[in-house]
Design a protein around this motif. Structure first.
Motif, PDB file in Angstrom:
ATOM      1  N   MET A   1       0.850  -1.193   0.000  1.00  0.00           N
ATOM      2  CA  MET A   1       0.000   0.000   0.000  1.00  0.00           C
ATOM      3  C   MET A   1       0.878   1.231   0.000  1.00  0.00           C
ATOM      4  O   MET A   1       1.947   1.254   0.578  1.00  0.00           O
ATOM      5  CB  MET A   1      -0.891  -0.010   1.250  1.00  0.00           C
ATOM      6  N   THR A   2       0.436   2.248  -0.646  1.00  0.00           N
ATOM      7  CA  THR A   2       1.138   3.521  -0.700  1.00  0.00           C
ATOM      8  C   THR A   2       0.111   4.637  -0.696  1.00  0.00           C
ATOM      9  O   THR A   2      -0.997   4.477  -1.173  1.00  0.00           O
ATOM     10  CB  THR A   2       1.983   3.638  -1.983  1.00  0.00           C
ATOM     11  N   MET A   3       0.509   5.773  -0.159  1.00  0.00           N
ATOM     12  CA  MET A   3      -0.294   6.978  -0.327  1.00  0.00           C
ATOM     13  C   MET A   3       0.385   7.860  -1.361  1.00  0.00           C
ATOM     14  O   MET A   3       1.595   8.090  -1.300  1.00  0.00           O
ATOM     15  CB  MET A   3      -0.427   7.742   0.989  1.00  0.00           C
ATOM     16  N   LEU A   4      -0.388   8.323  -2.327  1.00  0.00           N
ATOM     17  CA  LEU A   4       0.077   9.261  -3.337  1.00  0.00           C
ATOM     18  C   LEU A   4      -0.737  10.543  -3.224  1.00  0.00           C
ATOM     19  O   LEU A   4      -1.938  10.498  -2.957  1.00  0.00           O
ATOM     20  CB  LEU A   4      -0.108   8.695  -4.745  1.00  0.00           C
ATOM     21  N   ALA A   5      -0.071  11.672  -3.441  1.00  0.00           N
ATOM     22  CA  ALA A   5      -0.764  12.959  -3.455  1.00  0.00           C
ATOM     23  C   ALA A   5      -0.206  13.796  -4.585  1.00  0.00           C
ATOM     24  O   ALA A   5       1.015  13.873  -4.754  1.00  0.00           O
ATOM     25  CB  ALA A   5      -0.593  13.679  -2.120  1.00  0.00           C
ATOM     26  N   ALA A  17       4.834  10.678  -2.580  1.00  0.00           N
ATOM     27  CA  ALA A  17       4.540   9.267  -2.291  1.00  0.00           C
ATOM     28  C   ALA A  17       5.176   8.888  -0.964  1.00  0.00           C
ATOM     29  O   ALA A  17       6.318   9.291  -0.686  1.00  0.00           O
ATOM     30  CB  ALA A  17       5.074   8.365  -3.404  1.00  0.00           C
ATOM     31  N   ASP A  18       4.453   8.142  -0.162  1.00  0.00           N
ATOM     32  CA  ASP A  18       5.027   7.723   1.117  1.00  0.00           C
ATOM     33  C   ASP A  18       6.114   6.679   0.896  1.00  0.00           C
ATOM     34  O   ASP A  18       6.321   6.192  -0.214  1.00  0.00           O
ATOM     35  CB  ASP A  18       3.928   7.207   2.056  1.00  0.00           C
ATOM     36  N   ARG A  19       6.847   6.337   1.961  1.00  0.00           N
ATOM     37  CA  ARG A  19       8.025   5.480   1.826  1.00  0.00           C
ATOM     38  C   ARG A  19       7.808   4.059   2.341  1.00  0.00           C
ATOM     39  O   ARG A  19       8.738   3.243   2.312  1.00  0.00           O
ATOM     40  CB  ARG A  19       9.198   6.110   2.585  1.00  0.00           C
ATOM     41  N   ALA A  20       6.622   3.732   2.813  1.00  0.00           N
ATOM     42  CA  ALA A  20       6.387   2.398   3.365  1.00  0.00           C
ATOM     43  C   ALA A  20       6.458   1.333   2.283  1.00  0.00           C
ATOM     44  O   ALA A  20       6.021   1.543   1.151  1.00  0.00           O
ATOM     45  CB  ALA A  20       5.022   2.348   4.056  1.00  0.00           C
ATOM     46  N   VAL A  21       7.007   0.183   2.646  1.00  0.00           N
ATOM     47  CA  VAL A  21       7.092  -0.960   1.726  1.00  0.00           C
ATOM     48  C   VAL A  21       6.442  -2.165   2.393  1.00  0.00           C
ATOM     49  O   VAL A  21       6.821  -2.555   3.499  1.00  0.00           O
ATOM     50  CB  VAL A  21       8.556  -1.289   1.370  1.00  0.00           C
TER      51      VAL A  21
END
Length: 226
Positions: A1-5, A17-21
């Motif tokens: 999952m990622t958050m994009l703005a 974009a967030d950095r979680a993997v």
């Protein structure tokens, strides 16, 4: 999952974009301690552009090799790039894996005639989410995806739109960028508190019409930001 703005204005745009993997396997999606930058940017003329992907973020890692053999010179080339990413993802993963979660691909370019062009789609089924020139409304195409989080998503999209657009306050581009980054920071933090697969840490690219350059995680050096 990622958050994009994605935040849009007539003179500059911001993609974050967030950095979680996460780890996607037959057992489902699980969190990891890994962090990664999921944005690729290319300053080559005639059309500098930004690419990112959420869900199967490895898709964006393919972009540099694809661009080596397929020049990106027009919006149709950008759309073609997105289609190649979709096919590449489906070749890299078994269907029972890639079908578990939507992978959102977003590309933003500055065309040869100095117009912003954006194209976003789900790589899984190649459904186009939005596509066109000179977008007016900022968007969060990935993140706050659960139906119960729709109000938060709409709130932050409106906040981003207000922050980046010129208004009666006559804010400078630097002041508007500062407002955008503050809104993004708060939005990513809230999304991370609701979703373990999103991190509050994020990377961002800024692209300006003034000098047609893309900056990663820093203020552009052109004169409109000085």
């Amino acid at each position: 999952m990622t958050m994009l703005a994605l935040a849009f204005s007539p003179d500059f745009c911001v993609v974050a974009a967030d950095r979680a993997v996460g780890n996607l396997n037959a057992a489902g999606l699980s969190t990891t301690a890994t962090k990664n930058t999921k944005i690729k940017h290319f300053n080559e003329e005639p059309m500098p552009f930004i690419a990112t992907a959420a869900g199967f973020a490895e898709a964006v890692e393919l972009v540099p090799d694809i661009v080596k053999y397929n020049s990106i010179k027009s919006p149709s080339d950008l759309i073609g790039l997105a289609e190649v990413l979709a096919k590449s993802m489906k070749k890299a993963l078994e269907e029972d894996l890639w079908s578990q979660t939507h992978t959102t691909s977003c590309t933003l370019a500055l065309t040869a005639d100095n117009q912003f062009f954006v194209h976003s789609l789900y790589l899984n089924d190649e459904e186009v989410l939005f596509s066109g020139f000179e977008p007016k409304k900022s968007v969060i195409p990935a993140g706050f995806c659960a139906p119960e989080h729709r109000a938060q998503k709409e709130h932050w999209q409106e906040m981003l739109t207000e922050a980046i657009m010129s208004n009666e306050q006559k804010l400078t581009p630097q002041e508007r960028l500062n407002r955008v980054l503050e809104v993004m920071s708060n939005a990513f933090e809230e999304c991370a508190s609701l979703n373990q697969f999103v991190s509050k840490d994020f990377d961002y690219c800024v692209i300006t019409k003034h000098d047609r350059k893309i900056s990663l995680n820093q203020t552009p050096t052109n004169s409109i930001f000085e």
